[in-house]
Design a protein around this motif. Structure first.
Motif, PDB file in Angstrom:
ATOM      1  N   GLU A 132      47.343  48.400  41.783  1.00 44.97           N
ATOM      2  CA  GLU A 132      46.736  47.946  43.021  1.00 44.97           C
ATOM      3  C   GLU A 132      47.743  47.949  44.150  1.00 44.97           C
ATOM      4  OE1 GLU A 132      44.538  44.368  43.282  1.00 44.97           O
ATOM      5  OE2 GLU A 132      43.404  44.711  41.454  1.00 44.97           O
ATOM      6  N   GLU A 148      43.823  42.872  39.280  1.00 40.89           N
ATOM      7  CA  GLU A 148      43.298  41.591  39.735  1.00 40.89           C
ATOM      8  C   GLU A 148      44.394  40.552  39.896  1.00 40.89           C
ATOM      9  OE1 GLU A 148      40.472  41.034  41.121  1.00 40.89           O
ATOM     10  OE2 GLU A 148      40.335  43.181  40.794  1.00 40.89           O
ATOM     11  N   HIS A 163      43.528  45.681  50.034  1.00 39.64           N
ATOM     12  CA  HIS A 163      44.064  45.977  48.707  1.00 39.64           C
ATOM     13  C   HIS A 163      43.168  46.997  48.044  1.00 39.64           C
ATOM     14  CE1 HIS A 163      41.074  43.147  47.152  1.00 39.64           C
ATOM     15  NE2 HIS A 163      41.348  43.576  45.927  1.00 39.64           N
ATOM     16  N   HIS A 189      41.413  48.825  44.512  1.00 39.76           N
ATOM     17  CA  HIS A 189      40.994  48.758  43.118  1.00 39.76           C
ATOM     18  C   HIS A 189      41.081  50.171  42.568  1.00 39.76           C
ATOM     19  CE1 HIS A 189      38.364  44.856  43.468  1.00 39.76           C
ATOM     20  NE2 HIS A 189      39.662  44.620  43.581  1.00 39.76           N
ATOM     21  N   SER A 208      36.381  40.955  43.707  1.00 42.67           N
ATOM     22  CA  SER A 208      36.346  40.168  42.472  1.00 42.67           C
ATOM     23  C   SER A 208      36.359  38.679  42.828  1.00 42.67           C
ATOM     24  CB  SER A 208      37.576  40.499  41.637  1.00 42.67           C
ATOM     25  OG  SER A 208      38.725  39.939  42.239  1.00 42.67           O
ATOM     26  N   ASP A 237      39.669  37.906  44.270  1.00 40.38           N
ATOM     27  CA  ASP A 237      39.793  38.366  45.657  1.00 40.38           C
ATOM     28  C   ASP A 237      39.183  37.347  46.613  1.00 40.38           C
ATOM     29  OD1 ASP A 237      40.887  40.728  44.744  1.00 40.38           O
ATOM     30  OD2 ASP A 237      38.978  41.824  44.824  1.00 40.38           O
TER      31      ASP A 237
HETATM   32 ZN   LIG Z   1      40.688  43.012  44.016  1.00 40.40          ZN
END
Ligand SMILES: [Zn+2]
Length: 188
Positions: free
Chosen positions: A29, A59, A88, A90, A98, A101
Motif C-alpha cells: 500500500e 490494511e 492510499h 489498495h 475498509s 480506513d
Molecule cells: Zn485501505
C-alpha cells in the motif's frame, strides 16, 4: 437543508504523483498527503506527497499527525497551500474504504481521503475516463488504476463519495493516441 457535497479537481501533477507512488510500491500500500486548497464547495488538489517511510502493510498504513503538522508548517511558510486530505492505495482490492480506513479518517483531522485501487492487467491499454464519480484508466498495458474520493461528514458520521474532475485526462488520452499512431507508422 439539502446536503451539499464538495467536488474535487485533481491537477495533472497530483494525478501523476499518485499514480507513480501507488505503482512504485505495488503490491504494497502506498500512502501520502494531498496538498491544495479547500473551498466551500470544492477541493483543488495540486500536489500529492508520498510517504516513503510510512509503516505499510495490508490494511495497515499510518501517518503520525506530527508529520502532517510539519508538512503544514512548511507549506504555510512557503505557499498558500495546505494539507487537504490523504490518499492510499489498495493493491488489487478491495474497491472501497475498509473499516480501518474509516476509523483513521474519523480519528484524524482531515475529512478528505482518496482511495486508489491498482490492478495488474495484460491487455491493450484503454484511455482514462470519469466513472462512478471517480476516474479510471490504464498505465500502459500493465496496470489498471481506479481513483475514488471520499469526504467524511462529521455531523452525520457518514462517508460520501465525491466527484473527481481531472481536466488533464483529455491531454493524457491525446498523448496516448499520438504515441499509438507513431508506433503504428514505425512498424509499418
Ligand atoms: Zn485501505
Amino acid at each position: 437543508m439539502p446536503a451539499f457535497r464538495r467536488n474535487l479537481t485533481l491537477s495533472e501533477r497530483a494525478l501523476i504523483d499518485i499514480a507513480t507512488a501507488c505503482t512504485e510500491v505495488y503490491k504494497k500500500e502506498a500512502i501520502g498527503l494531498l496538498i491544495g486548497v479547500k473551498h466551500k464547495k470544492h477541493y483543488m488538489v495540486r500536489d500529492a506527497i508520498n510517504f516513503q517511510s510510512a509503516i505499510r502493510g495490508y490494511e495497515y498504513v499510518n501517518v503520525p499527525s506530527i508529520r502532517i503538522n510539519r508538512v503544514n508548517y512548511v507549506l504555510s511558510r512557503l505557499t498558500d497551500l495546505r494539507v487537504v486530505g490523504d490518499f492510499h492505495s489498495h493493491p488489487d482490492f478491495p474497491s472501497r474504504l475498509s473499516p480501518t480506513d474509516k476509523k483513521d479518517v474519523k480519528k484524524g483531522g482531515l475529512a478528505l481521503t482518496i482511495l486508489v485501487v491498482l490492478n495488474r492487467i495484460k491487455r491493450k491499454a484503454h484511455g482514462w475516463k470519469a466513472k462512478d464519480k471517480g476516474i479510471v484508466g490504464d498505465i500502459g498495458n500493465r496496470y489498471h488504476m481506479k481513483i475514488m474520493a471520499f469526504e467524511y461528514d462529521r455531523k452525520l458520521e457518514k462517508f460520501n463519495k465525491i466527484k473527481i474532475v481531472c481536466p488533464s485526462l483529455r491531454k493524457i488520452n491525446r498523448q496516448l493516441r499520438e504515441k499509438e499512431k507513431t508506433r503504428k507508422t514505425k512498424t509499418r
